[in-house]
Write a protein that holds these residues in place. Structure first.
Motif: not given
Lengths: 304, 304
Positions: B264-274
């Motif tokens: 359910g997670v948008d991995l690209d968006a998560l990587l951008a936050v990381s």
């Protein structure tokens, strides 16, 4: 439960990409220390051209200088017929051929397509016929190629078939740049073991995206007991800057020993060798157990 | 296949041990960015005494300041009745109680034995009775204690029983200092799910000895779908200097997505936050995918 066979690749896969040449005597002492820990196999060096890999230009001196121990096989990487002849003259237990499963990685890394590699292997295998040496082949990019992307499982299976029909005795499936995931690993390991139950398959993982131990676990769950690993996690993939390298030997041994799986390795001795790596190579390593201590490490209660 | 539920703990478990206080506005922006990525749950802060954890002294302002999104539950750590009342006044979706499975860790970390913690929970649970808040309890050192060593599975089972009979609705089994191995994880996960099939169990791993993702894989194989994880691998264990911290959210999501497991997670968006974490906390993080790129990353062929 079958005991694991760990193939320590740091002396070859690790040292070859270090910035500085590790002196021959230091390499010999390193390999001798490793072979005293109970590892099943050590990939000691590569019989390649000194121009191609200057760091391993002392292949003969290393193999002739190390102490040979019963139960510890010495394997070496061999890129061509000349390398094979040099290796056999030193009396190694195993030679390890290497080819890529993908055209672009083969061309980038070896200047050969898989088809060309297989032709080259035919002449090398002919040269080993009168020798008792074990012939293994490492198949790079078996779980994906950093240039082409997906490498179909059917292609990997076909290349394994081509290798075995030429007389290769064991095959290492390599996740060269850390693209494999546990589901994919389980599928490929099941497929090759079902088709060739008597062939020794070794799995070679990188920890590029943190999945090294998870992939090793997935492989082991299908019956795989042979793993490449590199002390301290030395080594790496030149195409992925900033990424960590091979799966770390002591972290792999630690996980399986914690699970009650016998590795034959004295983990404390292995950790002691790993603790000496920063002095040997001049930098810190990605290994984690050497920093955190084993899971049974006890801490004093903090004072309040 | 059941979709995973990831509980992002970096705002609490990560930021609480950072050397510097992260400004309230930056925390709010961080949590808002996280909740836009599709994470199921975010542990936003801890309603503890400002003296105990100065870094989280702005708990009310953070919870009141963040943007609430449907489908993203906000959970907060609550150490006592006062903390519970503060949390409920802010309108959180879940409160997370915490206790240790071992006496010495309980005394060191919370100044309470497990028995004392359970008594404390009774009064907290009474206070939540008129509220629709979900009550979860995190059981620290469920896979081993850094002071005492082994924590028997029977003891963990008994403490889970005590928690559930008091009205706790979900339990998180925590490998607080990275002592768990995949075999042990599979055994405990199977045991609790067999005994309490309707109870939501969450698994909380640390990557101290490199086994974080392997343990998550082992838990998932038994049917576990809820995981704590920390962006960038922030957080850590104060008793194991030099060790890496919580299992890294984006590396966990990446592994499962590569396996075809929906998060359910948008991995690209998560990587951008990381990628913004070094600016937020002032140092590099142990996350690997944010450095190496996802497994489907393609590289240009090297020029010869």
């Amino acid at each position: 439960m079958t005991r694991l066979q760990i193939n320590e690749v740091a002396p070859r896969d690790g040292l070859q990409i270090e910035a500085d040449f590790v002196p021959t005597e230091a390499k010999i002492a390193f390999i001798d220390a490793l072979s005293a820990t109970g590892l099943a196999r050590i990939e000691a060096t590569s019989f390649t051209s000194p121009k191609a890999i200057p760091n391993l230009r002392d292949a003969e001196e290393v193999v002739r200088g190390i102490r040979r121990r019963p139960g510890v096989d010495i394997t070496v990487l061999v890129p061509n017929l000349r390398g094979c002849e040099r290796a056999l003259a030193c009396g190694v237990d195993e030679i390890n051929l290497v080819m890529s499963a993908s055209d672009s990685h083969g061309l980038a890394n070896l200047r050969m397509t898989p088809k060309q590699s297989l032709e080259r292997f035919t002449e090398i295998l002919a040269a080993t016929q009168d020798d008792r040496v074990f012939v293994n082949a490492s198949l790079s990019t078996a779980f994906g190629c950093p240039f082409e992307g997906e490498v179909p499982e059917s292609r990997v299976i076909e290349l394994v078939e081509r290798l075995l029909e030429r007389g290769v005795q064991g095959v290492t499936l390599c996740d060269t740049t850390g693209m494999a995931n546990p589901g994919q690993v389980a599928r490929l390991c099941e497929a090759v073991q079902e088709r060739w139950p008597a062939t020794p398959f070794t799995l070679h993982f990188h920890n590029t995206r943190g999945m090294g131990l998870a992939n090793a676990l997935a492989a082991w769950q299908t019956g795989i007991t042979r793993f490449d690993a590199s002390l301290g996690g030395l080594g790496g993939c030149p195409y992925a800057p900033g990424a960590t390298g091979n799966v770390c030997t002591e972290d792999l041994v630690h996980m399986f020993e914690q699970m009650g799986v016998e590795t034959g390795v004295d983990l404390d001795a292995l950790l002691a060798v790993s603790a000496g790596l920063p002095e040997l190579v001049g930098h810190d390593t990605p290994g984690q157990v050497v920093k955190a201590g084993k899971a049974d490490r006890r801490y004093p209660m903090p004072k309040r």
